[in-house]
Design an enzyme around this catalytic site. Structure first.
Site, PDB file in Angstrom:
ATOM      1  N   LYS A  62      75.145-106.811 -31.664  1.00 14.68           N
ATOM      2  CA  LYS A  62      76.517-106.396 -31.352  1.00 14.68           C
ATOM      3  C   LYS A  62      76.730-105.123 -32.161  1.00 14.68           C
ATOM      4  O   LYS A  62      77.252-105.141 -33.269  1.00 14.68           O
ATOM      5  CB  LYS A  62      77.526-107.472 -31.708  1.00 14.68           C
ATOM      6  CG  LYS A  62      78.913-107.224 -31.116  1.00 14.68           C
ATOM      7  CD  LYS A  62      79.796-108.473 -31.284  1.00 14.68           C
ATOM      8  CE  LYS A  62      81.246-108.250 -30.932  1.00 14.68           C
ATOM      9  NZ  LYS A  62      81.554-107.748 -29.612  1.00 14.68           N
ATOM     10  N   GLU A 111      77.615-108.670 -17.700  1.00 14.96           N
ATOM     11  CA  GLU A 111      78.769-109.162 -18.468  1.00 14.96           C
ATOM     12  C   GLU A 111      79.906-108.146 -18.352  1.00 14.96           C
ATOM     13  O   GLU A 111      79.763-107.120 -17.695  1.00 14.96           O
ATOM     14  CB  GLU A 111      78.396-109.321 -19.947  1.00 14.96           C
ATOM     15  CG  GLU A 111      77.973-108.004 -20.601  1.00 14.96           C
ATOM     16  CD  GLU A 111      77.662-108.130 -22.073  1.00 14.96           C
ATOM     17  OE1 GLU A 111      77.909-109.198 -22.678  1.00 14.96           O
ATOM     18  OE2 GLU A 111      77.176-107.140 -22.664  1.00 14.96           O
TER      19      GLU A 111
HETATM   20  N1  PDD Z   1      83.757-108.608 -27.882  1.00 10.94           N
HETATM   21  N2  PDD Z   1      80.153-109.198 -24.412  1.00 10.94           N
HETATM   22  C1  PDD Z   1      80.585-108.106 -25.060  1.00 10.94           C
HETATM   23  C2  PDD Z   1      79.947-106.771 -24.735  1.00 10.94           C
HETATM   24  C3  PDD Z   1      81.606-108.212 -26.041  1.00 10.94           C
HETATM   25  O1  PDD Z   1      82.015-107.121 -26.705  1.00 10.94           O
HETATM   26  C4  PDD Z   1      82.183-109.483 -26.298  1.00 10.94           C
HETATM   27  C5  PDD Z   1      83.292-109.708 -27.293  1.00 10.94           C
HETATM   28  C6  PDD Z   1      81.713-110.590 -25.574  1.00 10.94           C
HETATM   29  C7  PDD Z   1      82.268-111.988 -25.822  1.00 10.94           C
HETATM   30  O2  PDD Z   1      81.795-112.423 -27.078  1.00 10.94           O
HETATM   31  P1  PDD Z   1      82.577-113.531 -27.915  1.00 10.94           P
HETATM   32  O3  PDD Z   1      82.883-114.678 -26.994  1.00 10.94           O
HETATM   33  O4  PDD Z   1      81.622-113.904 -29.044  1.00 10.94           O
HETATM   34  O5  PDD Z   1      83.841-112.884 -28.418  1.00 10.94           O
HETATM   35  C8  PDD Z   1      80.694-110.426 -24.651  1.00 10.94           C
HETATM   36  C9  PDD Z   1      84.827-108.633 -28.833  1.00 10.94           C
HETATM   37  C10 PDD Z   1      85.914-109.577 -28.504  1.00 10.94           C
HETATM   38  C11 PDD Z   1      85.304-107.229 -28.979  1.00 10.94           C
HETATM   39  O6  PDD Z   1      84.457-106.362 -28.794  1.00 10.94           O
HETATM   40  O7  PDD Z   1      86.458-107.011 -29.291  1.00 10.94           O
END
Ligand code: PDD
Length: 292
Positions: free
Chosen positions: A152, A185
């Protein structure tokens, strides 16, 4: 609006006073990793899972963790204590730190850690009641590349340009297509579809962040006896779905009722989507001890 509180290398300051060096690689090149989660009743949900994913992201990008996860957890706690009453959006960032103005990552040796506790802003209630629209598009993000896949990473330029395009088209989220035209996604979410009572979400692959909300929803579906599969989702299977929704730590389970202008199912949030949102909130209540 309160700017909340920020911890920088373990020192908590007011959000409005928070500063980092202009020579920090996170600022200059997006050379950093991050996590976003939120509190319920002031209690962070899935903090451990998020910090463990942060550690994996840092490892993936060869950024040494500056402190242990236990220390980072206590620093999140101290930041939230300083922030006080309220519901908080928590962003934890680890940058590769400062160094000479070169791209060579080996020149920076002191990673920086920043924890932001800002007031959480959740989507308006009518988006949950009526559902949102999405647009499908191609976007190549740094994490689509093998070298960074699975991390991430903070460099969200492609994601934010995708959101800009979605908004221009009257949609609230962009769904990113992979090389074979499959749906990967959202720009900041995971996608689920429902067909004949069965729930499907794209399987783990480069270019997909395995969301913690996604994992919680899969567990909730299992607990409800709802059949789930992690398999390819194509635009056609989205358009022809009975229901669809996206998931993320801030949006929880958000119904999707239109994709590229086409209505999905009845055009209203579906029963399975609502059931899984309730299941998600039960998991949150169990974990935080806070009924939501
Ligand atoms: N992002 N995919 C991407 C590219 C994301 O940035 C996120 C979440 C998710 C979902 O991940 P999770 O369920 O662990 O929050 C999937 C956060 C919320 C953000 O960038 O603000």
């Amino acid at each position: 609006m309160s700017a909340g509180k920020v911890s920088i290398d373990g020192r908590v300051v007011d959000g409005g006073e928070a500063r980092v060096s202009v020579f920090d690689r996170g600022f200059l090149y997006g050379d950093s990793v991050f996590e976003v989660f939120r509190t319920y009743g002031g209690v962070p949900f899935a903090q451990r899972e998020h910090l463990e994913r942060l550690e994996r992201s840092a490892d993936r990008l060869m950024i040494p963790m500056p402190v242990s996860l236990e220390t980072l957890s206590s620093e999140v706690g101290a930041t939230l204590d300083a922030a006080g009453e309220g519901e908080w959006y928590v962003r934890v960032v680890i940058t590769r730190g400062t160094g000479p103005l070169t791209y060579d990552p080996s020149t920076a040796t002191e990673p920086l850690r920043v924890i932001i506790a800002a007031p959480v802003s959740v989507p308006p209630a009518d988006q949950y009641e009526r559902g949102i629209a999405v647009t499908l598009l191609h976007a190549s993000r740094p994490t689509d590349d093998e070298r960074a896949s699975g991390a991430k990473a903070s460099n969200y330029l492609a994601n934010l340009l995708a959101v800009y395009e979605a908004k221009q088209k009257g949609a609230q989220e962009a769904l990113v297509l992979g090389r074979q035209g499959q749906i990967l996604e959202g720009a900041s979410s995971n996608l689920f579809i429902v067909k004949d009572g069965k729930v499907r979400t794209p399987e783990a692959q480069p270019g997909i962040l395995i969301g913690i909300t996604r994992a919680t929803v899969l567990t909730a579906a299992g607990a409800e006896g709802i059949e789930v599969e992690e398999a390819e989702v194509t635009p056609e299977s989205l358009y022809g779905a009975d229901e669809a929704f996206i998931t993320s730590s801030i949006r929880e389970v958000m119904p999707v009722v239109r994709a590229d202008g086409r209505t999905i199912g009845s055009g209203a949030p579906g029963p399975v989507t609502k059931r899984l949102h309730r299941g998600y909130l039960r998991a949150v209540a169990e974990a935080t001890g806070v009924g939501v």
